[in-house]
Design an enzyme around this catalytic site. Structure first.
Site, PDB file in Angstrom:
ATOM      1  N   SER A 105      -3.479  -3.398  -0.449  1.00  0.00           N
ATOM      2  CA  SER A 105      -2.384  -4.183   0.113  1.00  0.00           C
ATOM      3  C   SER A 105      -2.903  -5.537   0.562  1.00  0.00           C
ATOM      4  O   SER A 105      -3.868  -5.627   1.333  1.00  0.00           O
ATOM      5  CB  SER A 105      -1.763  -3.434   1.293  1.00  0.00           C
ATOM      6  OG  SER A 105      -0.605  -4.087   1.760  1.00  0.00           O
ATOM      7  N   ASN A 111      -7.765   3.941   8.769  1.00  0.00           N
ATOM      8  CA  ASN A 111      -7.125   2.775   9.354  1.00  0.00           C
ATOM      9  C   ASN A 111      -7.194   2.756  10.880  1.00  0.00           C
ATOM     10  O   ASN A 111      -7.028   1.703  11.496  1.00  0.00           O
ATOM     11  CB  ASN A 111      -5.664   2.700   8.913  1.00  0.00           C
ATOM     12  CG  ASN A 111      -4.915   4.002   9.154  1.00  0.00           C
ATOM     13  OD1 ASN A 111      -5.320   5.051   8.676  1.00  0.00           O
ATOM     14  ND2 ASN A 111      -3.816   3.928   9.878  1.00  0.00           N
ATOM     15  N   CYS A 163       1.973   1.407  11.724  1.00  0.00           N
ATOM     16  CA  CYS A 163       3.120   2.097  11.132  1.00  0.00           C
ATOM     17  C   CYS A 163       3.651   3.203  12.034  1.00  0.00           C
ATOM     18  O   CYS A 163       4.719   3.746  11.789  1.00  0.00           O
ATOM     19  CB  CYS A 163       2.736   2.689   9.776  1.00  0.00           C
ATOM     20  SG  CYS A 163       2.127   1.443   8.622  1.00  0.00           S
ATOM     21  N   HIS A 205      -1.946  -7.918   2.606  1.00  0.00           N
ATOM     22  CA  HIS A 205      -1.901  -8.451   3.974  1.00  0.00           C
ATOM     23  C   HIS A 205      -3.019  -7.921   4.866  1.00  0.00           C
ATOM     24  O   HIS A 205      -3.147  -8.336   6.009  1.00  0.00           O
ATOM     25  CB  HIS A 205      -0.536  -8.189   4.611  1.00  0.00           C
ATOM     26  CG  HIS A 205      -0.295  -6.784   5.053  1.00  0.00           C
ATOM     27  ND1 HIS A 205      -0.267  -6.424   6.378  1.00  0.00           N
ATOM     28  CD2 HIS A 205      -0.065  -5.655   4.343  1.00  0.00           C
ATOM     29  CE1 HIS A 205      -0.007  -5.129   6.472  1.00  0.00           C
ATOM     30  NE2 HIS A 205       0.118  -4.642   5.244  1.00  0.00           N
ATOM     31  N   THR A 235      11.642  -7.528 -11.150  1.00  0.00           N
ATOM     32  CA  THR A 235      11.135  -8.880 -11.360  1.00  0.00           C
ATOM     33  C   THR A 235       9.913  -9.132 -10.484  1.00  0.00           C
ATOM     34  O   THR A 235       9.921  -8.847  -9.286  1.00  0.00           O
ATOM     35  CB  THR A 235      12.226  -9.914 -11.026  1.00  0.00           C
ATOM     36  OG1 THR A 235      13.358  -9.674 -11.854  1.00  0.00           O
ATOM     37  CG2 THR A 235      11.718 -11.331 -11.244  1.00  0.00           C
ATOM     38  N   GLY A 261       0.794  -1.218   0.000  1.00  0.00           N
ATOM     39  CA  GLY A 261       0.000   0.000   0.000  1.00  0.00           C
ATOM     40  C   GLY A 261       0.826   1.267   0.000  1.00  0.00           C
ATOM     41  O   GLY A 261       0.472   2.255  -0.664  1.00  0.00           O
ATOM     42  N   SER A 262       1.921   1.287   0.745  1.00  0.00           N
ATOM     43  CA  SER A 262       2.750   2.492   0.825  1.00  0.00           C
ATOM     44  C   SER A 262       3.359   2.823  -0.535  1.00  0.00           C
ATOM     45  O   SER A 262       3.389   3.987  -0.946  1.00  0.00           O
ATOM     46  CB  SER A 262       3.850   2.333   1.871  1.00  0.00           C
ATOM     47  OG  SER A 262       3.296   2.312   3.174  1.00  0.00           O
ATOM     48  N   GLN A 322      -7.593  -0.300   3.761  1.00  0.00           N
ATOM     49  CA  GLN A 322      -8.445  -0.873   4.804  1.00  0.00           C
ATOM     50  C   GLN A 322      -9.811  -1.307   4.279  1.00  0.00           C
ATOM     51  O   GLN A 322     -10.470  -2.159   4.870  1.00  0.00           O
ATOM     52  CB  GLN A 322      -8.640   0.135   5.939  1.00  0.00           C
ATOM     53  CG  GLN A 322      -7.383   0.453   6.717  1.00  0.00           C
ATOM     54  CD  GLN A 322      -6.893  -0.707   7.558  1.00  0.00           C
ATOM     55  OE1 GLN A 322      -7.654  -1.601   7.925  1.00  0.00           O
ATOM     56  NE2 GLN A 322      -5.609  -0.708   7.881  1.00  0.00           N
TER      57      GLN A 322
END
Length: 392
Positions: free
Chosen positions: A200, A152, A326, A202, A238, A72-73, A180
């Site tokens: 993102s 978030n 974070c 995760h 890659t 996400g960042s 989120q």
């Protein structure tokens, strides 16, 4: 209760078994580089394109509008820096909010140092922007509006459709950080007039270090990472094939069972909120009461420090947070809680419990019972709380 209770799903989620099972072959027998022309590489390329279709389907997008990133960042950085660089000849003004994730806020700080003007919209006590303030902030130099889909920390969901309509009517590019929201809200980027969207894996039971950026077809944006010609010459490096495969499978599973997922989490959320409010005085639930993520509970307990609360919960086998993972190392109160009007002393006593697919009613009841005891113990150590008791 013997097992560890995990209630920090907004920070990260475990990888589901079905997701891991899809990923494992691409670490071992199907390890080829997708850019290679032989069959081993071709197998990886097919897997990457399948995942791209899975993500596109979940967002109501076309597969060629999905670009894979490292999370996400990176997606947020790319959206803001890429648009700012490509469209600076049209203007240098960007609009965002005071409660964005730091991936957006710090990128805006960087852009400001490089000649861009940034407007940070206020939010009300529930964390919602004022659409009239947004319209008033637009100038003839505005090239981008970046407003997160759902916060978030406090879980508030913004009026994204209305924001998209405003942006489209003014011919301004609209980016939303939906990290989120994915897996919790049904999203159709075309219907919502979203030009760029960050996600993102995760956050919805996929692997860490894997994300994507939706870029509307025809939108011009400069690359963030230079190198080879991967991702149609827009994102070099890659491809992380196992991660991409995991992202695709995770988002597919999330939207197959969204209604069931939300119904369960809302039920658990309300049980947790009601249990806290009924048993612990001097508490405040943060965020909009109904326009919020299904599993989000953000509460402030007066007269205690959030760090002491988290450590006490951990001793009892409960994982929560005081806000964004974070910024967990920061001693400053949450910028989100300050933006909704909380004073420093109350914002310092915040707790975010974010529920997920694996939580149960039994766990919620256990957490409530432990919270009652922990908060009472910590408050009895507070001189401010002593004065409240004496006043009675």
């Amino acid at each position: 209760m013997s097992k560890y209770i995990y209630m920090d799903n907004s920070a990260t989620t475990p990888v589901k078994k079905k997701v891991l099972d899809e990923m494992i072959p691409y670490f071992t027998e199907n390890f080829g580089n997708p850019s290679s022309i032989y069959s081993l590489g071709s197998n990886s390329k097919v897997a990457v394109e399948k995942a791209r279709e899975q993500v596109a389907r979940a967002l109501g997008a076309d597969k060629n509008e999905i670009y894979f990133t490292a999370g996400g960042s990176e997606s947020d950085n790319w959206a803001l820096k890429g648009i700012a660089s490509k469209h600076k000849n049209k203007g240098n003004h960007i609009i965002t909010t005071k409660i964005e994730h730091h991936a957006v806020l710090h990128t805006c700080e960087y852009l400001h140092k490089n000649g861009f003007e940034i407007t940070y919209l206020n939010v009300d006590k529930d964390g919602l922007i004022d659409l009239k303030e947004l319209e008033s902030a637009i100038t003839d130099k505005t090239i981008l509006i970046s407003i997160m889909f759902a916060n978030n920390e406090i879980g508030t969901i913004q009026p994204i459709k209305e924001i998209g309509e405003i942006a489209k009517s003014k011919n301004i590019i609209f980016h939303t950080d939906a990290v989120q929201a994915i897996g919790n809200v049904r999203i159709d980027v075309k219907e919502l007039n979203i030009d760029l969207l960050s996600l993102s894996a995760h956050k919805f039971y996929g692997p860490k270090g894997m994300g994507a950026l939706y870029i509307r077809k025809g939108l011009q944006i400069d690359p963030l990472i230079a190198g080879g010609g991967q991702e149609r010459n827009k994102r070099a490096g890659t491809e992380n094939v196992p991660g991409i495969v995991g992202l695709g499978k995770a988002i597919e599973l999330a939207y197959e069972n969204l209604e069931e997922h939300n119904e369960k989490l809302i039920k658990l959320r309300e049980r947790l909120i009601n249990g806290i409010q009924e048993n612990i005085k001097y508490t405040r639930i943060n965020g909009h009461r109904t326009k919020r993520l299904p599993g989000n509970v953000n509460v402030c307990f007066e007269f205690i420090e959030g760090e002491s609360l988290l450590l006490s919960l951990d001793i009892e086998g409960i994982a929560g947070s005081s806000g964004s993972a974070c910024t967990s190392g920061s001693l400053d109160p949450s910028h989100v809680l300050l933006a909704i009007g909380l004073p420093h002393e109350i914002a310092h006593g915040s707790l975010r419990l974010s529920l997920g697919d694996f939580n149960t009613e039994e766990e919620v009841d256990y957490v409530i019972a432990k919270l009652v005891k922990i908060v009472d113990r910590l408050r009895n150590m507070s001189p401010l709380y002593d004065k409240i008791k004496e006043a009675k």
